[in-house]
Design an enzyme around this catalytic site. Structure first.
Site, short mmCIF file in Angstrom:
data_model
loop_
_atom_site.label_atom_id
_atom_site.label_comp_id
_atom_site.label_asym_id
_atom_site.label_seq_id
_atom_site.Cartn_x
_atom_site.Cartn_y
_atom_site.Cartn_z
N HIS A 110 0.70 -1.25 -0.10
CA HIS A 110 -0.10 0.20 0.04
C HIS A 110 0.75 1.01 -0.01
O HIS A 110 2.13 1.16 0.18
CB HIS A 110 -0.96 0.18 1.39
CG HIS A 110 -0.59 0.16 2.63
ND1 HIS A 110 -1.13 0.61 3.52
CD2 HIS A 110 0.91 -0.17 3.05
CE1 HIS A 110 -0.28 0.88 4.72
NE2 HIS A 110 0.71 0.26 4.41
N CYS B 88 6.02 5.48 4.32
CA CYS B 88 4.71 4.94 3.88
C CYS B 88 4.31 5.61 2.75
O CYS B 88 2.98 5.32 2.04
CB CYS B 88 3.79 4.93 5.12
SG CYS B 88 4.39 4.02 6.51
N ASP C 184 -4.91 -10.60 0.01
CA ASP C 184 -3.67 -11.24 -0.05
C ASP C 184 -2.80 -10.90 -1.28
O ASP C 184 -3.44 -11.36 -2.36
CB ASP C 184 -3.84 -12.80 0.20
CG ASP C 184 -2.30 -13.62 0.56
OD1 ASP C 184 -1.55 -12.82 0.96
OD2 ASP C 184 -2.22 -14.53 0.38
N HIS C 185 -1.82 -10.71 -1.31
CA HIS C 185 -0.59 -10.39 -2.29
C HIS C 185 -1.29 -9.35 -3.45
O HIS C 185 -1.24 -9.39 -4.54
CB HIS C 185 -0.25 -11.71 -3.17
CG HIS C 185 0.70 -12.46 -2.42
ND1 HIS C 185 0.31 -13.41 -1.42
CD2 HIS C 185 1.91 -12.43 -2.50
CE1 HIS C 185 1.43 -13.90 -0.74
NE2 HIS C 185 2.36 -13.62 -1.41
N HIS D 45 4.97 -0.06 -0.52
CA HIS D 45 5.71 -0.81 0.16
C HIS D 45 4.86 -1.87 1.04
O HIS D 45 3.57 -1.65 0.75
CB HIS D 45 6.19 0.07 1.46
CG HIS D 45 5.25 0.60 2.31
ND1 HIS D 45 4.51 1.81 2.25
CD2 HIS D 45 5.14 0.06 3.68
CE1 HIS D 45 3.59 1.85 3.17
NE2 HIS D 45 4.11 1.08 4.02
N GLU E 48 -0.02 -4.73 11.58
CA GLU E 48 0.66 -4.34 10.59
C GLU E 48 2.32 -4.70 10.71
O GLU E 48 2.75 -5.03 9.69
CB GLU E 48 0.55 -2.78 10.61
CG GLU E 48 0.88 -2.45 9.13
CD GLU E 48 0.73 -1.01 8.93
OE1 GLU E 48 -0.07 -0.62 8.06
OE2 GLU E 48 1.22 0.10 9.78
N HIS F 76 3.35 -5.00 3.57
CA HIS F 76 3.53 -5.65 5.25
C HIS F 76 3.10 -7.11 5.09
O HIS F 76 2.38 -7.74 4.47
CB HIS F 76 2.58 -4.90 5.78
CG HIS F 76 2.83 -3.36 6.32
ND1 HIS F 76 3.79 -3.05 7.26
CD2 HIS F 76 2.33 -2.30 5.59
CE1 HIS F 76 3.78 -1.76 7.21
NE2 HIS F 76 2.91 -1.15 6.28
#
Length: 138
Positions: free
Chosen positions: A17, A36, A82-83, A42, A128, A44
């Protein structure tokens, strides 16, 4: 008197994100969001805890069938998040900044609708990082 029990399900997903407010200048975004705000995004490794509190069903002995809960989380959260790049791939964040706070509220709303059992109290905790997490409702 019926007894309430809390049941928990842990899950994990990876997502990228960028924290950014389109109404602000690049300078303000960089100052507020720091690393960020990287234009290249980037990622998480998110950990998710889903908690449901309710009365034990006398017929099944369950608050909720954990396999059913697992399947709901997979379909409505993991398959969606996810991903993925949250800013680009997840419609909920087209106009909403994907902060941990906003992500946990969106996940809660998705799960609450999918579980569709108003008698169960739902709490979602999203990590996170190992040290930073949010919970909704607070």
């Amino acid at each position: 008197m019926k007894k309430k029990v809390a049941v928990f399900r842990k899950e994990h997903f990876n997502a990228a994100h960028r924290l950014h407010n389109a109404e602000w200048s690049d300078e303000i975004n960089a100052k507020v969001f720091g690393k960020c705000n990287n234009p290249n995004y980037h990622g998480h490794n998110y950990n998710l805890d889903v908690k449901l509190v309710g009365e034990i069903d006398p017929k099944t002995g369950y608050v909720i069938d954990m396999k059913v809960l697992s399947d709901i989380i997979k379909e409505h959260v993991l398959d969606v998040f996810d991903h993925k790049n949250l800013n680009l791939d997840v419609p909920h964040f087209k106009e909403l900044n994907p902060t941990a706070e906003n992500i946990v509220v969106v996940i809660h709303e998705l799960l609450e609708k999918a579980i569709n059992k108003p008698e169960l109290e739902l709490t979602v905790r999203l990590y996170e990082t190992e040290r930073n997490y949010v919970e909704y409702p607070a």
